[in-house]
Design a protein around this motif. Structure first.
Motif, PDB file in Angstrom:
ATOM      1  N   UNK A   1       0.840  -1.154  -0.011  1.00  0.00           N
ATOM      2  CA  UNK A   1       0.183  -0.155  -0.137  1.00  0.00           C
ATOM      3  C   UNK A   1       0.700   1.322  -0.004  1.00  0.00           C
ATOM      4  N   UNK A   2       2.202   1.315  -0.012  1.00  0.00           N
ATOM      5  CA  UNK A   2       3.021   2.463  -0.023  1.00  0.00           C
ATOM      6  C   UNK A   2       3.550   2.694  -1.239  1.00  0.00           C
ATOM      7  N   UNK A   3       3.342   2.082  -2.371  1.00  0.00           N
ATOM      8  CA  UNK A   3       3.662   2.038  -3.530  1.00  0.00           C
ATOM      9  C   UNK A   3       2.886   3.187  -4.509  1.00  0.00           C
ATOM     10  N   UNK A   4       1.773   3.500  -4.050  1.00  0.00           N
ATOM     11  CA  UNK A   4       1.043   4.344  -4.871  1.00  0.00           C
ATOM     12  C   UNK A   4      -0.548   4.165  -4.287  1.00  0.00           C
ATOM     13  N   UNK A   5      -1.467   5.165  -4.628  1.00  0.00           N
ATOM     14  CA  UNK A   5      -2.541   4.928  -4.254  1.00  0.00           C
ATOM     15  C   UNK A   5      -3.633   4.131  -5.177  1.00  0.00           C
ATOM     16  N   UNK A   6      -3.922   2.836  -4.843  1.00  0.00           N
ATOM     17  CA  UNK A   6      -4.572   2.040  -5.660  1.00  0.00           C
ATOM     18  C   UNK A   6      -6.145   1.884  -5.559  1.00  0.00           C
ATOM     19  N   UNK A   7      -6.821   1.957  -6.611  1.00  0.00           N
ATOM     20  CA  UNK A   7      -8.268   1.817  -6.704  1.00  0.00           C
ATOM     21  C   UNK A   7      -8.378   0.591  -7.749  1.00  0.00           C
ATOM     22  N   UNK A   8      -9.597   0.105  -7.810  1.00  0.00           N
ATOM     23  CA  UNK A   8     -10.027  -0.906  -8.599  1.00  0.00           C
ATOM     24  C   UNK A   8     -11.249  -0.811  -9.482  1.00  0.00           C
ATOM     25  N   UNK A   9     -11.016  -1.162 -10.794  1.00  0.00           N
ATOM     26  CA  UNK A   9     -12.229  -1.250 -11.647  1.00  0.00           C
ATOM     27  C   UNK A   9     -12.855  -2.553 -11.932  1.00  0.00           C
ATOM     28  N   UNK A  10     -14.233  -2.934 -11.194  1.00  0.00           N
ATOM     29  CA  UNK A  10     -14.458  -4.228 -11.360  1.00  0.00           C
ATOM     30  C   UNK A  10     -14.772  -4.582 -12.989  1.00  0.00           C
TER      31      UNK A  10
END
Length: 605
Positions: free
Chosen positions: A357-366
């Motif tokens: 979680x410290x690499x970038x801010x991650x979101x996800x598209x289903x």
């Protein structure tokens, strides 16, 4: 960065993984706040959040900043490449542009990068050995024969370096000025890795690996395809390599001054005994298990074996006789480094990466299981509220990662298809399924259905003067030989055959026409494919296999017999089924290859 440089090693690194994954939600929220705070004055963010009193508010960021694609962010990247200020998209100074293996409109994608990105990549690299050491002890008692290569870099119009992410790392102080680490003691001198001539680099690295063959504990390359190219190179050059070892002198074919200089200490004295040992091994007709014979103390092979690289697993197992585990350590891209494999000795088919979680801010598209969007909206217009946060993804579901970075990517669609297969503490573990919309690939090139269809459509026009009509086609990535190459199966109807046959002269298309069709397809494929073919030589000449009339009807019958719907059947543009491939190959009447390399001119990347 939590106020501390990312320089964890050994037990400290493993503890940091536990801390990050336990506090995944808090780390992600803190990271996004840092990104927004650092980049709040950028033109890009102000375009969407202008007039907002609290521009650092996460909820406001998610409500206002749209999900984007490369095509939409590229105008900003291009302006910076042309000399405008980094503040268009980031509060940091952009130090280089990273060339992605992906393309847009046939051109290589370039991604902005800042100095801090190198620290993040180094952090991930530093995690791999502490993880491996849990499963394979005493790796500090020998060497690693890892074959690393750089690509010649270019510059943007304003002078920023434009290079691949790996070239960036190998040329950075993080690699070149690293302190001695017994867990990362490579057989290859740095100068051989940094040589722009891939053939000279390969020769010297293999030579060094052979000289240290008894000390080598692990083998590898970044991609499985690159490691197999090295085996092929060894097949062609082992005699000369043995001659060098026997005489204690480097071949005159190596002209790079840095390579000659560094190899003089590696190849310091003649060693006829070692040369005889290697000659005896390499003289065998069958090279099955040869890796274990040449490097008898090797414990595993490290390379990317997920996604399109999975097709090389059988070949790697052949050359190691199935005795060396295939290890895939991390998941990374030019846009962002994502995570690590906490169970590196697992079967290649079961590789899963724990997202950091410290690499970038991650979101996800289903996504659906086929990589397509689940929701009813246009591909290029994803509603902001459809994205899922890192800690809220669901087990078994498929997603496309969407990243926000310090370097100026905001809610950027990466284009990968991932499946959530578990959790480590509160961080998801994902399996890399494929690239979205990629139909065929044998190396770092990625050809989608649209590009393949356009290329075939252009090339089939060459059949028209001969009354030839392309009835149907499909493709297959043939990796039985090295380098791998594209195979197209063409069913051709010759409109003039019947009339000619009545006169006793059946018309057969001249082979040279089909060869020109091969090169015509390649000329229409994208920049990265043509570079791999013409410059890197990591993809072989394209092949067209002409099949007999009725073949694609038989192919449809096969798929329908296996449960496909007659009403919804579409010819697959790339064949993955062994039964389908066997059917197609049984119908081949002739085979043709590209007679030359496609045109390729180096551009910014």
């Amino acid at each position: 960065m939590d106020g501390k440089k990312l320089e964890y090693k050994g037990e400290e690194a493993l503890k940091e993984i536990e801390r990050l994954t336990m506090k995944a939600s808090e780390v992600q929220e803190s990271l996004l706040k840092q990104i927004i705070t650092h980049n709040r004055e950028t033109e890009y963010l102000n375009k969407f959040m202008r007039g907002e009193k609290n521009i650092t508010d996460i909820a406001e960021f998610k409500r206002s900043v749209p999900v984007t694609t490369y095509e939409r962010i590229f105008p900003y990247i291009q302006r910076i490449a042309n000399g405008e200020d980094s503040s268009l998209i980031t509060g940091h100074s952009i130090t280089e542009m990273l060339c992605s293996s992906g393309t847009s409109g046939g051109e290589p994608k370039i991604m902005p990068s800042i100095a801090e990105d190198l620290e993040r990549r180094t952090f991930v690299y530093n995690l791999t050995m502490p993880i491996m050491n849990q499963y394979v002890p005493d790796l500090d008692e020998g060497k690693a024969m890892y074959l690393f290569f750089v690509k010649a870099e270019m510059s943007t119009p304003c002078g920023l370096p434009a290079r691949t992410v790996l070239t960036s790392y190998y040329k950075s102080k993080h690699f070149k000025c690293r302190t001695y680490d017994p867990w990362n003691d490579y057989t290859s001198p740095d100068q051989t890795i940094l040589c722009n001539d891939s053939n000279q680099s390969m020769y010297c690295q293999l030579l060094a690996g052979l000289i240290h063959r008894r000390q080598v504990l692990r083998l590898g390359a970044v991609f499985a395809s690159a490691f197999l190219r090295a085996i092929s190179f060894l097949e062609q050059n082992w005699r000369q390599l043995c001659e060098d070892i026997c005489n204690g002198q480097l071949s005159s074919s190596i002209t790079d001054p840095s390579c000659r200089s560094c190899m003089s200490s590696v190849l310091s004295t003649p060693d006829p005994r070692l040369a005889d040992e290697i000659t005896r091994i390499c003289s065998q007709k069958c090279w099955k298990g040869i890796l274990c014979q040449l490097w008898p103390n090797a414990k595993y092979i490290e390379a990317v074996v997920t996604g399109s690289m999975a097709q090389y697993v059988p070949a790697l197992k052949h050359y190691s006789d199935g005795r060396l585990p295939l290890v895939c350590t991390l998941y990374a891209s030019s846009e962002c480094y994502f995570g690590v494999n906490l169970k590196p000795l697992c079967d290649p088919a079961d590789v899963a990466f724990t997202l950091l979680p410290n690499m970038g801010y991650f979101e996800f598209l289903p996504l659906g299981h086929n990589g397509k969007l689940l929701m009813d909206f246009d591909e290029g217009d994803v509603p902001n509220d459809k994205l899922v946060d890192l800690v809220h993804v669901k087990l078994g579901c498929f997603y496309e990662p969407v990243v926000t970075t310090f370097a100026g990517l905001y809610r950027y669609r990466v284009g990968d298809v991932l499946q959530v297969v578990g959790f480590h503490n509160n961080a998801p573990q994902v399996r890399f399924i494929c690239r979205r919309n990629v139909v065929i690939s044998v190396d770092t090139e990625k050809t989608n259905e649209e590009d393949l269809h356009r290329s075939v459509s252009m090339s089939k026009k060459l059949l028209e003067p001969y009354d030839g009509l392309l009835v149907e086609y499909t493709s297959y990535p043939d990796t039985c030989s090295v380098p791998g190459h594209y195979v197209l199966y063409w069913e051709i109807l010759h409109c003039g055959i019947k009339a000619e046959a009545e006169n006793g002269n059946a018309v057969v298309l001249d082979g040279s026409v089909l060869e020109e069709c091969c090169i015509a397809v390649e000329e229409q494929l994208d920049y990265v494919y043509r570079r791999c073919r013409s410059h890197d030589k990591s993809v072989g000449p394209l092949e067209i296999r002409v099949v007999e009339p009725g073949t694609f009807d038989a192919l449809m019958d096969l798929f329908i017999s296996q449960g496909a719907s007659m009403n919804q059947y579409k010819t697959p543009r790339c064949i993955k089924s062994k039964k389908a491939l066997k059917l197609l190959n049984s119908k081949v009447t002739a085979s043709f290859f590209s007679p030359r390399d496609p045109n390729w001119v180096p551009k910014m990347c």
